[in-house]
Design an enzyme around this catalytic site. Structure first.
Site, PDB file in Angstrom:
ATOM      1  N   HIS A   1       8.012  -9.174  -3.068  1.00 56.35           N
ATOM      2  CA  HIS A   1       7.152  -9.374  -1.900  1.00 56.35           C
ATOM      3  C   HIS A   1       7.587 -10.644  -1.182  1.00 56.35           C
ATOM      4  O   HIS A   1       7.799 -11.684  -1.814  1.00 56.35           O
ATOM      5  CB  HIS A   1       5.687  -9.496  -2.342  1.00 56.35           C
ATOM      6  CG  HIS A   1       4.707  -9.347  -1.216  1.00 56.35           C
ATOM      7  ND1 HIS A   1       4.553 -10.309  -0.244  1.00 56.35           N
ATOM      8  CD2 HIS A   1       3.863  -8.337  -0.891  1.00 56.35           C
ATOM      9  CE1 HIS A   1       3.634  -9.895   0.628  1.00 56.35           C
ATOM     10  NE2 HIS A   1       3.202  -8.691   0.250  1.00 56.35           N
TER      11      HIS A   1
ATOM     12  N   SER B   1       0.976   2.241  -2.053  1.00 52.51           N
ATOM     13  CA  SER B   1       0.859   2.376  -3.508  1.00 52.51           C
ATOM     14  C   SER B   1      -0.520   2.883  -3.936  1.00 52.51           C
ATOM     15  O   SER B   1      -0.619   3.782  -4.776  1.00 52.51           O
ATOM     16  CB  SER B   1       1.179   1.062  -4.210  1.00 52.51           C
ATOM     17  OG  SER B   1       0.443   0.016  -3.639  1.00 52.51           O
TER      18      SER B   1
ATOM     19  N   HIS C   1       7.062  -7.872  -7.140  1.00 52.53           N
ATOM     20  CA  HIS C   1       5.763  -7.335  -6.714  1.00 52.53           C
ATOM     21  C   HIS C   1       5.527  -5.900  -7.163  1.00 52.53           C
ATOM     22  O   HIS C   1       4.416  -5.546  -7.542  1.00 52.53           O
ATOM     23  CB  HIS C   1       5.694  -7.412  -5.192  1.00 52.53           C
ATOM     24  CG  HIS C   1       4.395  -6.952  -4.599  1.00 52.53           C
ATOM     25  ND1 HIS C   1       3.183  -7.552  -4.903  1.00 52.53           N
ATOM     26  CD2 HIS C   1       4.112  -5.953  -3.720  1.00 52.53           C
ATOM     27  CE1 HIS C   1       2.213  -6.943  -4.228  1.00 52.53           C
ATOM     28  NE2 HIS C   1       2.740  -5.958  -3.527  1.00 52.53           N
TER      29      HIS C   1
ATOM     30  N   GLY D   1      -6.488   1.848 -13.396  1.00 54.85           N
ATOM     31  CA  GLY D   1      -6.382   1.509 -11.987  1.00 54.85           C
ATOM     32  C   GLY D   1      -6.795   2.720 -11.167  1.00 54.85           C
ATOM     33  O   GLY D   1      -7.394   3.674 -11.686  1.00 54.85           O
TER      34      GLY D   1
ATOM     35  N   ARG E   1       9.196   0.539  -1.310  1.00 56.17           N
ATOM     36  CA  ARG E   1       7.888   1.100  -0.965  1.00 56.17           C
ATOM     37  C   ARG E   1       7.375   0.539   0.357  1.00 56.17           C
ATOM     38  O   ARG E   1       7.417  -0.665   0.599  1.00 56.17           O
ATOM     39  CB  ARG E   1       6.876   0.775  -2.071  1.00 56.17           C
ATOM     40  CG  ARG E   1       5.471   1.205  -1.727  1.00 56.17           C
ATOM     41  CD  ARG E   1       4.534   1.007  -2.889  1.00 56.17           C
ATOM     42  NE  ARG E   1       4.385  -0.359  -3.280  1.00 56.17           N
ATOM     43  CZ  ARG E   1       3.574  -1.230  -2.680  1.00 56.17           C
ATOM     44  NH1 ARG E   1       2.847  -0.869  -1.622  1.00 56.17           N
ATOM     45  NH2 ARG E   1       3.473  -2.459  -3.121  1.00 56.17           N
TER      46      ARG E   1
ATOM     47  N   ARG F   1       9.532  -4.492   4.100  1.00 58.13           N
ATOM     48  CA  ARG F   1       9.399  -5.601   3.152  1.00 58.13           C
ATOM     49  C   ARG F   1      10.730  -6.107   2.599  1.00 58.13           C
ATOM     50  O   ARG F   1      10.946  -7.308   2.452  1.00 58.13           O
ATOM     51  CB  ARG F   1       8.521  -5.079   2.015  1.00 58.13           C
ATOM     52  CG  ARG F   1       7.908  -6.110   1.185  1.00 58.13           C
ATOM     53  CD  ARG F   1       6.867  -5.471   0.308  1.00 58.13           C
ATOM     54  NE  ARG F   1       5.591  -5.355   0.982  1.00 58.13           N
ATOM     55  CZ  ARG F   1       4.508  -4.846   0.422  1.00 58.13           C
ATOM     56  NH1 ARG F   1       4.553  -4.385  -0.810  1.00 58.13           N
ATOM     57  NH2 ARG F   1       3.378  -4.772   1.080  1.00 58.13           N
TER      58      ARG F   1
ATOM     59  N   GLU G   1       0.863  -3.408   8.641  1.00 57.00           N
ATOM     60  CA  GLU G   1       1.680  -4.235   7.748  1.00 57.00           C
ATOM     61  C   GLU G   1       3.134  -3.871   7.991  1.00 57.00           C
ATOM     62  O   GLU G   1       3.439  -2.972   8.777  1.00 57.00           O
ATOM     63  CB  GLU G   1       1.300  -4.006   6.281  1.00 57.00           C
ATOM     64  CG  GLU G   1      -0.074  -4.533   5.911  1.00 57.00           C
ATOM     65  CD  GLU G   1      -0.380  -4.372   4.430  1.00 57.00           C
ATOM     66  OE1 GLU G   1       0.338  -4.935   3.600  1.00 57.00           O
ATOM     67  OE2 GLU G   1      -1.335  -3.654   4.115  1.00 57.00           O
TER      68      GLU G   1
END
Ligand code: SIN
Length: 579
Positions: free
Chosen positions: A271, A421, A381, A46, A416, A320, A147
């Site tokens: 999430h 991330s 999530h 990743g 988070r 979140r 967000e």
């Protein structure tokens, strides 16, 4: 890093019930049939793994990058919303820091967050220079969106809602350009089974299973001065998750078995807006990015009530965990298995242009965001905890580094902040790639000779995977209690106790065993934290309890195989009121 576990207070009273919890030193696997050598083995492809490998390649003689399936099949590829960084002149790292600390509910490591937010903007600009095509306006400036938990527009995105895919493409393209160089070797379809340690416990390589050809096939070993784990998260520990199938906690489990300290595993992020596909829908579920709310969509219940307005001053863009919790409450109050996301007013043209992948996926599944209310419910999530590391990505085991979701740098605290991330993977991979060459140069990372860790290896039949996921979801899921977790612990314990002779060693079995080991330790860590904070929600302790729990939980496998649990208080970080 110093072992924080050693300094921690054992949580004797509450942890007594987990005194018998033990994990094996390694998985049952055939002896390695081949050996590869490198200065550094990077595990995972990743944003964190690719960044570390590409940068290390310029600084050490030989890097070996191994990845479980294909280079682009990890969680990065699925990241929709974007990457957060103070790129707007009106924004600042200090403001990003403040939002991150608030989202983390008082238990972030401030110095780690400071590194993230101050180095983040340059790292993102470097990605752009490398060829990642972020969305720009008519003047060529990066488009920034908002967000949950952010007080300003600071999320850069690509392809509308395909940010991870674009970053992954750019990094893999860069890797392809250098792949024929002798200084870097890439092996796909390579599942890391365990970490190799020398007689002093220093990490000196990995054992891995490769579906390959020629000499590099089957079980082998890669010996190195340092190992960088960038293996991603643990989402598959639950019945439903936004994570891809490869997210089976392999890196965390291998680190646990080798004796590395894990931190804050109980902080699992759910999430808020995952498309609800019906009761019993399992595996990877479709995410509806928070950026959709960032552009003006909002949540309503079955009666059309916009319930977030009464929950938090930031309403639908609250952090979140706050939104996920409010949805769970509203689902309970209305007796419905989901709430709705209303994006209809954003209009067909805007939705198709700004969120092409989400719109396409929704339509494939029978929902049109331009004309339908979208049924949504929280699903697993992100793992905010993981392998504890310091500011240079060093774990408690010499020679072992971790970055990205597998790590716990302290930047996320209990929850988070959205789109932090990808940034964390980028910033800390960069730091690791600076630290390792420095230490090699200083003679601190020398190649070790693998030694056997005492104790019998373990394995759990892959037939038990669904049971492990169900037990975790039922007892250690979005809302937990002592009773539910004890039941889960007991059920996982009985899976662990099943005779290993029935299990055939192989990738499915090793993954299942990893899920089991991490599930057991996560449940124990969640049991000892008797409060609700961020991604950890206790129905029997619904309030945050700063007096007893402003700090971090740690777990480590001791020499006799038993898992020690401890807790270290931290002084309150910059904080502001939360509901
Ligand atoms: C999202 O797009 O909502 C997810 C982004 C993130 O997990 O930070």
């Amino acid at each position: 890093m110093a072992d924080p576990h050693a300094a921690g207070q054992p949580i004797t009273a509450r942890a007594e019930v987990f005194e018998g919890l033990a994990v094996p030193p390694r998985l049952v696997a055939p002896a390695p049939g081949w050996v590869a050598r490198a200065d550094v083995v990077v595990v995972g492809s990743g944003i964190a793994g690719l960044t570390a490998a590409l940068r290390l390649r310029e600084r050490v003689d030989k890097v070996l990058l191994v990845t479980k399936t294909l280079l682009n099949e990890g969680s990065t590829e699925w990241a929709q919303g974007g990457i957060a960084a103070a790129l707007d002149p009106a924004d600042s790292p200090e403001a990003h820091l403040a939002d991150t600390l608030v989202a983390g509910v008082g238990v972030c490591d401030v110095e780690a967050v400071r590194a993230l937010v101050t180095e983040g903007p340059d790292r993102v600009r470097e990605l752009v220079a490398l060829g990642a095509n972020f969305d720009t306006d008519a003047d060529g400036d990066l488009k920034l969106t908002r967000e949950g938990g952010h007080h300003t527009d600071r999320i850069a995105h690509a392809g509308g809602d395909a940010t991870g895919k674009e970053i992954s493409r750019a990094l893999i393209e860069q890797l392809r350009r250098v792949q024929d160089d002798p200084g870097i070797e890439v092996i796909e379809h390579a599942l890391v089974v365990d970490l190799l340690t020398d007689s002093s416990g220093h990490v000196c390589g990995v054992t891995l299973h490769v579906i390959g050809e020629g000499e590099i096939d089957g079980i082998g070993a890669a010996h190195a001065r340092a190992v960088v784990l960038a293996t991603g998260g643990l989402g598959q520990i639950y019945s439903s998750t936004t994570n891809p199938p490869v997210a089976t906690g392999d890196g965390m489990a291998a680190a646990l078995r080798a004796g590395a300290v894990l931190a804050d595993l109980e902080f699992v992020q759910f999430h808020p807006t995952v498309l609800w596909l019906g009761e019993g829908s399992t595996g990877q579920q479709p995410l509806i990015s928070e950026a959709v709310r960032g552009e003006g969509a909002f949540l309503v219940d079955i009666d059309g009530v916009r319930f977030m307005k009464d929950v938090h001053p930031m309403a639908d863009l609250a952090p979140r965990d706050v939104v996920a919790r409010a949805i769970v409450d509203r689902m309970a109050q209305t007796g419905q298995p989901h709430v709705f996301l209303d994006a209809r007013h954003l209009g067909k043209d805007f939705l198709e242009e700004r969120f092409p992948s989400i719109v396409r996926r929704c339509r494939e599944l029978g929902f049109d965001p331009a004309s339908d209310l979208l049924p949504v419910a929280p699903a697993q999530h992100y793992a905010s905890g993981g392998i504890r590391t310091d500011l240079d990505g060093r774990s408690s085991l010499d020679g072992l580094y971790a970055c990205g979701e597998v790590s716990c740098t302290g930047v996320h605290g209990a929850n988070r902040l959205a789109s932090n991330s990808l940034l964390e993977g980028l910033v800390f991979a960069h730091r690791i790639a600076d630290d390792i060459p420095r230490r090699i140069e200083a003679g601190e990372l020398t190649p070790g000779e693998p030694a056997e860790r005492p104790g019998s290896p373990g394995i759990c039949d892959s037939k038990r995977r669904v049971k492990v996921q169900r037990h975790m979801t039922a007892g250690s899921g979005p809302v937990r209690s002592a009773e539910s977790m004890l039941q889960t612990a007991e059920r996982l314990g009985s899976q662990a106790a099943k005779t290993p002779t029935e299990a055939e060693p192989g990738p499915r079995t090793w993954e299942t065993t990893n899920l089991l080991h991490i599930g057991q330790v996560l449940t124990a860590m969640a049991y000892v934290r008797e409060e609700s904070r961020g991604g950890h929600v206790r129905s029997d302790f619904p309030q945050r309890d700063d007096l007893r729990f402003l700090g971090n939980t740690y777990a480590v496998r001791r020499g006799d195989g038993r898992v020690g649990l401890s807790f270290v208080h931290v002084p309150e970080q910059v904080e502001s009121p939360r509901t």
